[in-house]
Design a protein around this motif. Structure first.
Motif, short mmCIF file in Angstrom:
data_model
loop_
_atom_site.label_atom_id
_atom_site.label_comp_id
_atom_site.label_asym_id
_atom_site.label_seq_id
_atom_site.Cartn_x
_atom_site.Cartn_y
_atom_site.Cartn_z
N ILE A 21 0.85 -1.20 0.00
CA ILE A 21 0.00 0.00 0.00
C ILE A 21 0.88 1.25 0.00
O ILE A 21 0.62 2.20 -0.74
CB ILE A 21 -0.96 -0.02 1.20
CG1 ILE A 21 -1.94 -1.20 1.08
CG2 ILE A 21 -1.72 1.30 1.30
CD1 ILE A 21 -2.79 -1.44 2.30
N LEU A 22 1.93 1.24 0.81
CA LEU A 22 2.85 2.38 0.84
C LEU A 22 3.56 2.53 -0.50
O LEU A 22 3.75 3.66 -0.98
CB LEU A 22 3.87 2.21 1.97
CG LEU A 22 3.33 2.40 3.38
CD1 LEU A 22 4.35 1.97 4.41
CD2 LEU A 22 2.93 3.85 3.59
N ALA A 23 3.95 1.42 -1.10
CA ALA A 23 4.62 1.48 -2.41
C ALA A 23 3.67 2.07 -3.45
O ALA A 23 4.08 2.89 -4.28
CB ALA A 23 5.08 0.09 -2.82
N GLU A 24 2.41 1.67 -3.41
CA GLU A 24 1.42 2.20 -4.35
C GLU A 24 1.22 3.70 -4.13
O GLU A 24 1.16 4.47 -5.09
CB GLU A 24 0.09 1.46 -4.14
CG GLU A 24 -1.00 1.88 -5.08
CD GLU A 24 -2.30 1.15 -4.83
OE1 GLU A 24 -3.32 1.61 -5.38
OE2 GLU A 24 -2.32 0.13 -4.10
N ALA A 25 1.17 4.13 -2.88
CA ALA A 25 0.97 5.55 -2.56
C ALA A 25 2.18 6.39 -2.94
O ALA A 25 2.04 7.61 -3.16
CB ALA A 25 0.65 5.72 -1.07
N GLN A 45 -4.18 7.19 7.74
CA GLN A 45 -3.53 5.93 8.11
C GLN A 45 -2.27 5.73 7.28
O GLN A 45 -1.23 5.32 7.80
CB GLN A 45 -4.49 4.76 7.90
CG GLN A 45 -3.93 3.43 8.36
CD GLN A 45 -3.77 3.38 9.87
OE1 GLN A 45 -4.74 3.54 10.59
NE2 GLN A 45 -2.57 3.17 10.34
N ILE A 46 -2.35 6.02 6.00
CA ILE A 46 -1.17 5.90 5.13
C ILE A 46 -0.09 6.88 5.57
O ILE A 46 1.09 6.53 5.64
CB ILE A 46 -1.55 6.12 3.65
CG1 ILE A 46 -2.48 4.99 3.19
CG2 ILE A 46 -0.30 6.19 2.77
CD1 ILE A 46 -3.03 5.15 1.79
N LYS A 51 5.11 7.75 8.38
CA LYS A 51 5.84 8.40 9.45
C LYS A 51 6.48 7.39 10.40
O LYS A 51 7.60 7.57 10.83
CB LYS A 51 4.87 9.30 10.22
CG LYS A 51 5.48 10.21 11.23
CD LYS A 51 4.40 11.10 11.81
CE LYS A 51 4.95 12.02 12.87
NZ LYS A 51 3.90 12.86 13.44
N THR A 52 5.75 6.33 10.73
CA THR A 52 6.23 5.39 11.75
C THR A 52 7.16 4.32 11.19
O THR A 52 8.01 3.82 11.92
CB THR A 52 5.06 4.71 12.47
OG1 THR A 52 4.24 4.05 11.53
CG2 THR A 52 4.25 5.71 13.26
#
Length: 65
Positions: A21-25, A45-46, A51-52
């Motif tokens: 999901i992070l890679a897509e964003a 949430q993303i 950040k974390t």
């Protein structure tokens, strides 16, 4: 992912589930809100995951594979 039924719905996302999901964003021209809707999560949430998690180097590894 764990889904808890009841009045509130809270899911636990594993690191393996978060990374795609992070890679897509992080793709050029992609809007976080669009990615969040596709995965039924809030855009915040993303942003929190970004950040974390120190995902910068992990995403580069994902893009290589």
């Amino acid at each position: 992912m764990q889904i808890i039924s009841g009045v509130e719905r809270r899911r636990r996302w594993s690191k393996e589930a978060r990374l795609p999901i992070l890679a897509e964003a992080d793709q050029p021209g992609v809007r976080i809100g669009d990615v969040a809707r596709r995965h039924d999560i809030y855009p915040a949430q993303i942003r929190l995951w970004r950040k974390t998690l120190s995902h910068g180097s992990v995403l580069k590894v994902l893009q290589i594979h």
